[in-house]
Design a protein around this motif. Structure first.
Motif, PDB file in Angstrom:
ATOM      1  N   LEU A  66       0.818  -1.217   0.000  1.00  0.00           N
ATOM      2  CA  LEU A  66       0.000   0.000   0.000  1.00  0.00           C
ATOM      3  C   LEU A  66       0.853   1.269   0.000  1.00  0.00           C
ATOM      4  O   LEU A  66       0.532   2.235  -0.698  1.00  0.00           O
ATOM      5  N   ASN A  70       0.822   4.036  -2.955  1.00  0.00           N
ATOM      6  CA  ASN A  70       0.493   5.447  -2.747  1.00  0.00           C
ATOM      7  C   ASN A  70       1.592   6.366  -3.252  1.00  0.00           C
ATOM      8  O   ASN A  70       1.309   7.433  -3.792  1.00  0.00           O
ATOM      9  N   HIS A  71       2.853   5.957  -3.089  1.00  0.00           N
ATOM     10  CA  HIS A  71       3.944   6.783  -3.614  1.00  0.00           C
ATOM     11  C   HIS A  71       3.881   6.869  -5.132  1.00  0.00           C
ATOM     12  O   HIS A  71       4.226   7.906  -5.714  1.00  0.00           O
ATOM     13  N   TRP A  77      -5.902  10.021  -0.286  1.00  0.00           N
ATOM     14  CA  TRP A  77      -6.332   8.843   0.471  1.00  0.00           C
ATOM     15  C   TRP A  77      -5.139   8.211   1.184  1.00  0.00           C
ATOM     16  O   TRP A  77      -5.289   7.642   2.259  1.00  0.00           O
ATOM     17  N   GLY A  78      -3.970   8.305   0.580  1.00  0.00           N
ATOM     18  CA  GLY A  78      -2.787   7.699   1.178  1.00  0.00           C
ATOM     19  C   GLY A  78      -2.177   8.506   2.294  1.00  0.00           C
ATOM     20  O   GLY A  78      -1.488   7.957   3.164  1.00  0.00           O
ATOM     21  N   ARG A  82      -0.844   6.640   5.594  1.00  0.00           N
ATOM     22  CA  ARG A  82       0.545   6.299   5.289  1.00  0.00           C
ATOM     23  C   ARG A  82       1.341   5.945   6.538  1.00  0.00           C
ATOM     24  O   ARG A  82       2.078   4.971   6.567  1.00  0.00           O
TER      25      ARG A  82
END
Length: 395
Positions: A66, A70-71, A77-78, A82
């Protein structure tokens, strides 16, 4: 700790600060009871332990995927999950330790590790000659964990550098690391899924099995992150960033992961069942006979249909207290699904739930959750200077 870091840290009286000690106590107690059970039934000990390891370790592995995703993809949302997922990545050294019982118990778990079984099957003899053998099994596990921990540390290091400097170029660096991490995670976890789960029945194989396990891990990690975030949402600065719209985004992502996993699971079933090959269909026959048939019916109902239709509600996705119920349901069904995938290899056609299964989940889970919460406390709960962070939250 700087003023900014202190502002972004968990409040001193937060429930998550009081949880690790209690969870560690529960974990130690569960493992002690499980260890006592090993003196009575060694084989059952390792079978129960494998299910617990794949569930809790799978959350840590899913967190790795995940963060990398996200990166690469970006998106707010991340931002809100994170730090939760990064705390999961930092538990990977503990997951290595938790993996050791599987190494010591491979002769009780895997028929290919038992010379008496190997000498009775020409297929096992062939597979053991170059791949399915204890020595190479250990070497591969070392490689897997080295890659996951190595890339995890790199992503965490540059994330910390971003916190300290806010250098815009680090966004590109993290994006490149994320790309490499996704590719390596998909590759290594595919092999790990074969080694740790699919090889429980070495005469059977599925080309989509690795994707199925990866999809389940990412779904587990995402549902877990939503549950933890809900416990933080009433406190600043999380309350300012994790708005109803952010939870709506998370709900949509959860729905997407539910659909992706269901697609993988149904694709495997459709290919195997329609092919009707004697070497392949027994895998499902073991899992629909006897009491396993009840679980086989419950999985599509509660692992897909119910969360699918519930998550179509925009209002529900915006409500953290309702969304956490769906997330916890998904975590429970992930555990049920893993149990259904692993245990029938030892008990075909006959459903069993041993007390050591419960002890293993509580024991491994208590230790892992305690480590996770300690790691979560060690850093700010939000990225301090990520460009996607709302400016008013970082002010």
């Amino acid at each position: 700790m700087s003023t900014l870091q202190a502002t972004f840290s968990l409040p001193e009286n937060h429930v998550l600060r009081r949880g690790p000690s209690a969870l560690l106590g529960l974990g130690v107690l569960g493992l002690a009871v499980l260890g006592a059970g090993a003196l009575v039934d060694r084989e059952q000990f390792f079978r129960s332990y494998l299910v617990a390891f794949m569930f809790w370790g799978g959350i840590a592995f899913g967190c790795f995927g995940l963060v990398a995703l996200n990166h690469v993809a970006g998106g707010r949302w991340g931002i809100v999950i994170r730090r939760i997922c990064e705390a999961g990545i930092r538990t990977l050294p503990l997951v290595v330790v938790l993996f050791l019982p599987i190494v010591f118990g491979m002769h009780d778990l895997y028929s290919w590790a038992d010379p008496h079984h190997v000498e009775k099957s020409k297929l096992l003899q062939f597979k053991a000659s170059w791949y399915l053998n204890p020595e190479f099994f250990i070497v591969r596990a070392i490689i897997y964990f080295a890659i996951w921990i190595g890339f995890g540390r790199l992503m965490l290091r540059y994330s910390l550098a971003q916190d300290a400097t806010g250098n815009p170029s680090l966004v590109r660096t993290l994006q490149l690391l994320g790309r490499g991490a996704i590719v390596l995670y998909a590759l290594t976890m595919t092999f790990a899924a074969v080694d740790w789960m699919m090889s429980l029945e070495p005469h059977w194989y599925s080309t989509i099995y690795g994707l199925l396990v990866i999809g389940g891990q990412v779904l587990s990690a995402f549902a877990f992150a939503i549950a933890v975030l809900t416990l933080l949402v009433e406190h600043e600065p999380v309350a300012h960033v994790a708005t109803a719209e952010r939870f709506h985004d998370l709900g949509k992502m959860l729905l997407a992961f539910v659909m992706i996993y269901a697609y993988f699971a149904f694709s495997q079933f459709l290919i195997v069942w329609s092919g009707n090959i004697p070497e392949e269909t027994p895998w499902y026959l073991k899992r629909i006979a006897g009491g396993w048939g009840v679980i086989a019916v419950a999985l599509p109902l509660f692992h897909f249909f119910l969360p699918f239709f519930v998550l179509l509600s925009r209002k529900l996705k915006k409500n953290p207290r309702r969304l956490i119920i769906v997330a916890l349901l998904m975590l429970f069904m992930r555990l049920v699904d893993l149990y259904w995938m692993i245990v029938p290899a030892f008990s075909p056609g006959k459903f069993v739930l041993h007390w050591m299964d419960v002890a293993a989940v509580l024991g491994v889970g208590g230790v892992w959750l305690a480590a996770f919460l300690w790691q979560l406390q060690g850093r700010p709960v939000l990225p301090l200077r990520d460009p996607a962070l709302p400016l008013e939250a970082a002010a």
